[in-house]
Write an enzyme that holds these catalytic residues in place. Structure first.
Site, PDB file in Angstrom:
ATOM      1  CG  ASN A 194      -0.332  -0.089   2.507  1.00  0.00           C
ATOM      2  OD1 ASN A 194       0.801  -0.540   2.625  1.00  0.00           O
ATOM      3  ND2 ASN A 194      -1.033   0.368   3.528  1.00  0.00           N
TER       4      ASN A 194
ATOM      5  N   PRO B  30      10.227  -5.786  -1.542  1.00  0.00           N
ATOM      6  CG  PRO B  30      10.245  -4.754  -3.648  1.00  0.00           C
ATOM      7  CD  PRO B  30      11.085  -5.587  -2.716  1.00  0.00           C
TER       8      PRO B  30
ATOM      9  CD  GLU C 165       4.899  -1.019  12.613  1.00  0.00           C
ATOM     10  OE1 GLU C 165       3.680  -0.886  12.854  1.00  0.00           O
ATOM     11  OE2 GLU C 165       5.786  -0.559  13.349  1.00  0.00           O
TER      12      GLU C 165
ATOM     13  CB  CYS D 231      -2.116  -0.650   8.257  1.00  0.00           C
ATOM     14  SG  CYS D 231      -0.959   0.702   8.522  1.00  0.00           S
TER      15      CYS D 231
ATOM     16  CE  LYS E  97      -6.540  -5.035  21.784  1.00  0.00           C
ATOM     17  NZ  LYS E  97      -7.949  -5.114  22.211  1.00  0.00           N
TER      18      LYS E  97
ATOM     19  CD  GLU F 147       8.209   0.257  10.429  1.00  0.00           C
ATOM     20  OE1 GLU F 147       7.228   0.816   9.897  1.00  0.00           O
ATOM     21  OE2 GLU F 147       8.941  -0.548   9.839  1.00  0.00           O
TER      22      GLU F 147
HETATM   23  P1  NDP Z   1       0.930  -9.539   3.146  1.00  0.00           P
HETATM   24  O1  NDP Z   1       1.056  -9.977   4.555  1.00  0.00           O
HETATM   25  O2  NDP Z   1       0.221 -10.409   2.197  1.00  0.00           O
HETATM   26  O3  NDP Z   1       2.386  -9.305   2.508  1.00  0.00           O
HETATM   27  C1  NDP Z   1       3.332  -8.457   3.108  1.00  0.00           C
HETATM   28  C2  NDP Z   1       4.714  -8.837   2.606  1.00  0.00           C
HETATM   29  O4  NDP Z   1       5.088 -10.101   3.145  1.00  0.00           O
HETATM   30  C3  NDP Z   1       4.804  -8.991   1.100  1.00  0.00           C
HETATM   31  O5  NDP Z   1       6.070  -8.552   0.665  1.00  0.00           O
HETATM   32  C4  NDP Z   1       4.646 -10.485   0.932  1.00  0.00           C
HETATM   33  O6  NDP Z   1       5.165 -10.958  -0.291  1.00  0.00           O
HETATM   34  C5  NDP Z   1       5.440 -10.998   2.100  1.00  0.00           C
HETATM   35  N1  NDP Z   1       5.086 -12.339   2.544  1.00  0.00           N
HETATM   36  C6  NDP Z   1       3.917 -13.013   2.376  1.00  0.00           C
HETATM   37  N2  NDP Z   1       3.980 -14.216   2.983  1.00  0.00           N
HETATM   38  C7  NDP Z   1       5.220 -14.306   3.553  1.00  0.00           C
HETATM   39  C8  NDP Z   1       5.887 -15.303   4.332  1.00  0.00           C
HETATM   40  N3  NDP Z   1       5.299 -16.453   4.662  1.00  0.00           N
HETATM   41  N4  NDP Z   1       7.130 -15.046   4.751  1.00  0.00           N
HETATM   42  C9  NDP Z   1       7.745 -13.873   4.461  1.00  0.00           C
HETATM   43  N5  NDP Z   1       7.169 -12.902   3.717  1.00  0.00           N
HETATM   44  C10 NDP Z   1       5.916 -13.123   3.279  1.00  0.00           C
HETATM   45  O7  NDP Z   1       0.323  -8.087   3.225  1.00  0.00           O
HETATM   46  P2  NDP Z   1      -0.167  -7.182   2.020  1.00  0.00           P
HETATM   47  O8  NDP Z   1       0.982  -6.909   1.107  1.00  0.00           O
HETATM   48  O9  NDP Z   1      -1.399  -7.797   1.469  1.00  0.00           O
HETATM   49  O10 NDP Z   1      -0.498  -5.823   2.763  1.00  0.00           O
HETATM   50  C11 NDP Z   1      -1.701  -5.569   3.377  1.00  0.00           C
HETATM   51  C12 NDP Z   1      -1.597  -5.817   4.872  1.00  0.00           C
HETATM   52  O11 NDP Z   1      -0.525  -5.053   5.412  1.00  0.00           O
HETATM   53  C13 NDP Z   1      -2.836  -5.369   5.616  1.00  0.00           C
HETATM   54  O12 NDP Z   1      -3.173  -6.310   6.603  1.00  0.00           O
HETATM   55  C14 NDP Z   1      -2.402  -4.083   6.281  1.00  0.00           C
HETATM   56  O13 NDP Z   1      -3.137  -3.767   7.424  1.00  0.00           O
HETATM   57  C15 NDP Z   1      -0.975  -4.369   6.575  1.00  0.00           C
HETATM   58  N6  NDP Z   1      -0.225  -3.123   6.726  1.00  0.00           N
HETATM   59  C16 NDP Z   1       0.222  -2.775   7.969  1.00  0.00           C
HETATM   60  C17 NDP Z   1       0.861  -1.566   8.164  1.00  0.00           C
HETATM   61  C18 NDP Z   1       1.371  -1.176   9.499  1.00  0.00           C
HETATM   62  O14 NDP Z   1       2.259  -0.335   9.545  1.00  0.00           O
HETATM   63  N7  NDP Z   1       0.863  -1.689  10.601  1.00  0.00           N
HETATM   64  C19 NDP Z   1       1.066  -0.628   7.047  1.00  0.00           C
HETATM   65  C20 NDP Z   1       0.603  -1.116   5.781  1.00  0.00           C
HETATM   66  C21 NDP Z   1      -0.033  -2.327   5.640  1.00  0.00           C
HETATM   67  P3  NDP Z   1       4.192 -10.965  -1.597  1.00  0.00           P
HETATM   68  O15 NDP Z   1       3.421  -9.731  -1.628  1.00  0.00           O
HETATM   69  O16 NDP Z   1       5.148 -11.017  -2.694  1.00  0.00           O
HETATM   70  O17 NDP Z   1       3.311 -12.152  -1.408  1.00  0.00           O
END
Ligand code: NDP
Length: 673
Positions: free
Chosen positions: A338, A362, A435, A469, A640, A647
């Site tokens: 995002n 990424p 996060e 998020c 939680k 960060e």
């Molecule tokens: P995902 O959890 O699907 O993916 C996040 C990253 O992790 C991607 O680079 C993904 O790779 C990678 N990934 C997926 N599975 C694994 C694994 N088993 N081991 C290691 N890396 C892995 O999240 P989204 O990209 O769909 O993002 C949306 C989510 O992120 C929402 O839940 C949102 O709330 C949260 N978010 C939280 C923020 C915060 O600061 N708290 C800020 C922004 C978003 P790939 O995409 O290539 O599958």
């Protein structure tokens, strides 16, 4: 006398366990036997490992790490695929590692893997990793249809050699014979299947992915996936670069980071456009926020780099103590889709300021701007290897979480991903910062300025098409102002411009992908089925060119109850649920009734109530009379299941450094013996 450190002790116990496994075999393998060899009490072994199975698994895990260290290093050092292939095979057959003891333990490991799932997994990962490394080098050497066959044959020869070594009583004099034979076999295979020079290189389709503009469906780029071999090499490069970086004074690190921040600002418009194309977010957001907030973060940590310090402890006239903050080493960042560039900056800036090297992956859906950030860091003078982007899907992320050469993982992603990353990182006890997702509450009290509260609710739900998020998607509105609030909310939502993200007038662009859009539409459908009432929106937009993209109208539900799926689960799209409430205690309890605790916001003119309520809300990041503003000075993160660690702010330094405590004697030791 030096006290034995826990890590040394653990290593010592594992060495004793390996010797016991190798000499007495699995049947006679007991805590007492290991304790006897290590010259410790069995209770100490229980303290470190708990039970016998855990000790056996830890012993084999350590053996696997030991036998793979040299081959991985050999891959990093070789200059051509053929060199690397030979060095890799030789390192696997290296007599220094292939001791009689290790090979006998290896044989037990294979036998046990037939019956113990944890060991079977360990063995499978080891073998897949070996084959994947071999395949990677072979792809540059032989025809595509021969790669798997030759890789599997070489792996089988290596495995066979180890097993033979375990069984032969006097195997050492023979070592050269099978090694020669393996290379003859490899040479035969290579010459029969060798690629014509004109056929190289041969990247396979499954090693690539495409990134698509979600507003148009147009393919923006094809990206090569990094596998284990690339990750291993990147870690080795990062580790080499980090040694000097850790010794570079903070002020110098800060200067380089400052130059990177300036370059980001200078490239703002170009990068904002690229981010808009890759994410579907409106250019009016990316041009004002995504790149500049990243630059702001780098500038902030550039300033902090020279201030990183420890403490001095006065211990009387005989001694004093001090602490030092030291970098962790090679760390990894894994980003969500995002805020791709902003997340890469939020993770890399503190990591680099503290003297670490960072590998950053990424999200597969948005791989482009991190590559630009890597270029900018290099242009700013950051030594090569200190910030490297690795590309791929979840498997590539997993390779980072599991890599023994990486000291910390900082993930932004879903709660489920956070749990997997933490479990993977546990094997090497990495520091983990998470996060994760949220389902945050925004509370509008009866004395709030209604227009301000509506502005807050809009920002908390429809900025970046709701893909934020911290979004306050549970909007609790005091029953007495409900109608006035909803009327203004509806009017202002319906005035929002949805469409081409590159048009500066657009407020709401495309969602990240059609798959995600289907998910969001599914939640809207579920909301209706469970009895929520649609105030506005609720549909995909398909007029004209919008049909090519993933556009969903900003959607508001009223008549919601706390049990509905749209109220409980993170949708990560432009869907707001409005809930009524009557009093403060009730709304606080309902706001807290979630396993998530990322953020919260309240609107009220009563300052005492504002601080009282914020004090009771279970959330890591809170706003009073505002929403979704995240200045770099303020630590950011969730409570939680929304995350671990923080960060931004000075707090981030804690998560990218480790403390060293030093005792300095000022008087002779008063020795009792
Ligand atoms: P995902 O959890 O699907 O993916 C996040 C990253 O992790 C991607 O680079 C993904 O790779 C990678 N990934 C997926 N599975 C694994 C694994 N088993 N081991 C290691 N890396 C892995 O999240 P989204 O990209 O769909 O993002 C949306 C989510 O992120 C929402 O839940 C949102 O709330 C949260 N978010 C939280 C923020 C915060 O600061 N708290 C800020 C922004 C978003 P790939 O995409 O290539 O599958």
């Amino acid at each position: 006398m030096r006290r034995r450190e826990p890590e040394d002790r653990r290593e010592q116990l594992l060495r004793a366990a390996l010797a016991a496994l190798s000499e007495t075999g699995i049947e006679a393998f007991t805590f007492a036997e290991v304790a006897r060899r290590a010259d410790v009490s069995p209770a100490l072994i229980v303290h470190y490992f708990g039970d016998r199975d855990t000790l056996i698994e830890a012993t084999f895990r350590q053996l696997v790490e030991r036998v793979t260290t040299r081959p991985i290093q050999a891959l990093a050092d070789g200059t051509s695929p053929e060199d690397r292939l030979r060095a890799f095979v030789l390192a696997h057959l290296n007599p220094g590692e292939l001791t009689s003891e290790a090979s006998r333990a290896w044989l037990s490991f294979w036998g046990l893997a037939l019956h113990v799932p944890a060991l079977a997994r360990l063995q499978r990962v080891h073998q897949e990793r070996m084959v994947s490394n071999l395949k990677h080098e072979l792809r540059g050497l032989v025809q595509a249809d021969q790669v798997t066959r030759i890789a599997e044959t070489i792996a089988a020869l290596i495995d066979g050699f180890w097993l033979r070594a375990a069984l032969a009583s006097a195997w050492r004099p023979d070592v050269q014979i099978p090694v020669d034979w393996i290379f003859e076999a490899i040479d035969r295979d290579l010459s029969a299947a060798r690629l014509a020079d004109s056929d190289r290189p041969s990247t396979q389709a499954e090693e690539q992915f495409q990134t698509v503009n979600p507003a148009t469906g147009e393919v923006l780029a094809t990206i090569r996936i990094d596998g284990q071999a690339e990750i291993d090499k990147a870690v080795a490069r990062a580790a080499a670069a980090q040694r000097d970086w850790a010794r570079t004074p903070g002020v110098e690190r800060g200067r380089i980071l400052n130059r990177a921040a300036q370059l980001l600002v200078a490239n703002n418009d170009r990068l904002a456009r690229l981010e808009t194309e890759d994410t579907g977010k409106p250019i009016q957001e990316t041009i004002a926020v995504d790149v500049l907030s990243g630059a702001d973060c780098i500038e902030y940590f550039a300033g902090l780099a020279r201030t990183i310090s420890g403490e001095h402890m006065d211990l009387g006239s005989s001694a004093f103590g001090y602490t030092k903050r030291e970098p962790l080493g090679v760390v990894a960042g894994i980003g969500a889709w995002n805020y791709p560039l902003q997340i890469a900056c939020w993770k890399s800036a503190p990591a680099l300021a503290c003297g670490n090297a960072m590998l950053f992956k990424p999200a597969e859906l948005t791989p482009l701007t991190a590559i630009e950030l890597e270029r900018i860091y290099l242009e700013a003078g950051l030594p090569e290897g200190l910030f490297q982007v690795v590309q791929g899907k979840a498997e590539t992320g997993q390779m980072l979480s599991r890599h023994p050469g990486i000291a910390k993982i900082s993930l932004t992603g879903e709660v489920g991903t956070g749990k997997k990353v933490m479990a993977d990182a546990a094997a090497t006890l990495k520091v983990v910062t998470l996060e994760l997702g949220g389902k945050s509450a925004l509370i509008v009290f009866e004395d709030a300025d209604i227009d301000e509260a509506v502005s807050g609710a809009l920002l908390a739900n429809f900025y970046s098409a709701g893909e934020v998020c911290t979004n306050g998607t549970r909007v609790f509105v005091h029953r007495s102002i409900r109608e006035a609030f909803l009327a203004r909310l509806k009017a202002r939502t319906e005035a929002m411009i949805i469409g081409d993200p590159l048009d500066p007038a657009t407020h709401v662009g495309a969602l990240i992908s059609t798959a995600h859009m289907e998910n969001v539409l599914g939640y809207i459908e579920l909301g209706l089925q469970q009895g929520a009432r649609l105030l506005t929106g609720g549909k995909r937009l398909t007029e004209g060119d919008l049909a090519k993209g993933a556009f969903v109208m900003p959607t508001i539900f009223t008549g919601c109850t706390d049990e509905m799926a749209i109220v409980r689960e993170e949708i990560f799209g432009p869907v707001m649920s409005v809930l009524d409430f009557d009093d403060e205690a009730e709304v606080v309890a309902r706001a807290n009734a979630s396993h998530l605790g990322l953020a919260a916001g309240i609107f009220t003119r009563d300052l005492a109530r504002a601080h009282r309520v914020i004090g009771m809300l279970e959330a890591g990041t809170c706003w009073i009379n505002s929403y979704n503003v995240t200045p770099i000075e303020l630590p950011f993160g969730g409570n939680k299941q929304s995350g671990l660690g923080r960060e931004n702010g000075k707090a981030a330094i804690e998560y990218f450094t480790q403390l060293k405590s030093v005792y300095v004697a000022m008087e002779p030791i008063d020795a009792p013996y």
